[in-house]
Scaffold this motif. Sequence first.
Motif, PDB file in Angstrom:
ATOM      1  N   ILE A 217       6.288  14.890   5.861  1.00  0.00           N
ATOM      2  CA  ILE A 217       4.886  14.555   5.613  1.00  0.00           C
ATOM      3  C   ILE A 217       4.805  13.556   4.462  1.00  0.00           C
ATOM      4  O   ILE A 217       5.470  13.698   3.451  1.00  0.00           O
ATOM      5  CB  ILE A 217       4.053  15.829   5.339  1.00  0.00           C
ATOM      6  N   ASN A 241       2.501   9.915   9.797  1.00  0.00           N
ATOM      7  CA  ASN A 241       2.094  11.320   9.975  1.00  0.00           C
ATOM      8  C   ASN A 241       1.485  11.617  11.347  1.00  0.00           C
ATOM      9  O   ASN A 241       1.893  12.558  12.026  1.00  0.00           O
ATOM     10  CB  ASN A 241       1.063  11.697   8.898  1.00  0.00           C
ATOM     11  N   LEU A 245       1.953  14.453  14.294  1.00  0.00           N
ATOM     12  CA  LEU A 245       1.065  15.618  14.167  1.00  0.00           C
ATOM     13  C   LEU A 245      -0.113  15.594  15.144  1.00  0.00           C
ATOM     14  O   LEU A 245      -0.472  16.634  15.700  1.00  0.00           O
ATOM     15  CB  LEU A 245       0.574  15.738  12.719  1.00  0.00           C
ATOM     16  N   LEU A 288       6.204  21.549   7.190  1.00  0.00           N
ATOM     17  CA  LEU A 288       6.112  20.269   6.476  1.00  0.00           C
ATOM     18  C   LEU A 288       7.301  20.123   5.532  1.00  0.00           C
ATOM     19  O   LEU A 288       7.555  21.008   4.702  1.00  0.00           O
ATOM     20  CB  LEU A 288       4.815  20.208   5.658  1.00  0.00           C
ATOM     21  N   VAL A 363      -3.631  18.313   6.190  1.00  0.00           N
ATOM     22  CA  VAL A 363      -3.315  18.935   7.479  1.00  0.00           C
ATOM     23  C   VAL A 363      -4.444  19.880   7.894  1.00  0.00           C
ATOM     24  O   VAL A 363      -4.881  19.903   9.044  1.00  0.00           O
ATOM     25  CB  VAL A 363      -1.945  19.662   7.407  1.00  0.00           C
ATOM     26  N   TYR A 367      -6.414  19.321  11.311  1.00  0.00           N
ATOM     27  CA  TYR A 367      -6.036  20.195  12.435  1.00  0.00           C
ATOM     28  C   TYR A 367      -6.573  21.616  12.324  1.00  0.00           C
ATOM     29  O   TYR A 367      -6.203  22.477  13.120  1.00  0.00           O
ATOM     30  CB  TYR A 367      -4.502  20.208  12.585  1.00  0.00           C
ATOM     31  N   ILE A 372       0.817  26.910   8.041  1.00  0.00           N
ATOM     32  CA  ILE A 372       1.663  25.848   7.469  1.00  0.00           C
ATOM     33  C   ILE A 372       2.835  26.493   6.733  1.00  0.00           C
ATOM     34  O   ILE A 372       2.637  27.393   5.905  1.00  0.00           O
ATOM     35  CB  ILE A 372       0.865  24.993   6.457  1.00  0.00           C
TER      36      ILE A 372
END
Length: 477
Positions: A217, A241, A245, A288, A363, A367, A372
């Motif tokens: 990331i 990224n 992703l 990540l 993130v 999303y 994570i």
Amino acid sequence: MTDFLWGSATAAYQCEGAWHEEGKGLSIWDDYFHSDKCPAHVENGDTASDHYHKFEEDFKMMKEGGQNSYRFSFSWPRIMPDGTGKINPQGVAYYHKMIATMRQYGIEPNVTLYHWDLPLSLHKKGGWENIETAFAFAEYAKFCFHEFGDSVKLWATLNEPFYSLLCMYGSGNYPPNVKDAQRLLHAAYIQMYASALAANEFRKLENIGQLGIVADIHPCYGVDDSEACQFAVQMADHIMNNWVLDTAFKGYFPQQLLDELAKQYDLSFMKEEHRAIFDKGTLDFVGLNYYNRAYIRPYTTGESFVLVNNSGSKNSGIRETGKVKRMMVVKNMFEKIADPNGTFTEWDFEIYPKGIYDAVKMVQKKYGDLPIYITENGIGLHEKLINHTVDDTARISFMQRHIDELPKAKKEGVAVMGYYVWSTFDLYSWINGYDKRYGLVYVDFAHENKRYPKQSYVWYKNFINNWRELYETKYGH
Ligand code: BGP
């Protein structure tokens, strides 16, 4: 599963060794290091940390160090020597034994299926530029899900598609040593298709845990707020990224990027008939790997290029103290530069702890409430063993400053579920060789790979024992 995973990470090629033992096939790296394509002075991972034979000792140390999870990768050619078809039963037995031992020590396995050791047979047929490699990966993944699904609950398809392909096809410092943006794009498409195909297989199974992807990331920061810079930052974010992703969590590549790329490249390899696989191939969690940020300015001039410091010395040409230096240029889109006021490691990685906070927030914003895991974070150092240990205060400070950014994000609702230090013990740092050490445990490569816990191992152990109280006092949870 325990509620927060505190662990450390490795990858098969970098630590196992046993490159030619018990039926293992060859990978692209084995071939490279045993051919005249590789410069004579470059070391290889033939023996690496000898984890293949010493895994029990390593798990014992992890357990004593308070860690409850281990992120590692399966070697694809150890399980399927030719990448497809025939299975190597000894390789399969090895991973069963390794996982059972890990569990005996109370360590939760977190398996990555592909950490760059592409089977040589597949590479000879075009590797990641051949769609057949994506089908072979799905076959291998399906086999692993069935074979190990009872004992592994956390799976990731790929490790760092962006960075690895950038090195393979952009800077050309990893085999197959190509510098060609058109070929890079093609390979980057096929890898994401491979991940989606594997996810489609995973969805056919029940009670098998969660499937994610591990991405490097790169939170992107512009040098100013100008319109040109905002465009550059957006493009850098897409390339570094969102390519991975968005595809993994929204089901397709970012349209704005595709529109820009179509002006310069042939995207005819992207087929409409693949759309349904991407659409159904979204994943459950994100891993990540955070090492540094991307400092971005608008494109100025010249062809696309990327510089990587594999030398181990400061100011190796990538950066000049006090001067702006371009580290990566993507023609007509952006330039990544080294902040002249930044702090850098010996290998020119900027040290920027706040980036880990910005990364997890970004993130979540893009999303939603995705689980994570920080699947890699660490610092490479030149180190010496003195009195059976290493005084790695620089690593302790690095870890402390990065970990310290996470409770705030958690308190703000980001679903951070675990943190893995790179790396569990010293291992092979790709073409940097063995001089760039990342481990919590020192490995004496010259003397039977004996292990010695570093000061950071002790610090991490104490931290894990006390983190709840520490953060309760500090952040009230
Ligand atoms: C990541 C990789 C790891 C590891 C780490 C450190 O990109 O996933 O495999 O190597 O970076 O990088 P390096 O060893 O090149 O310093």
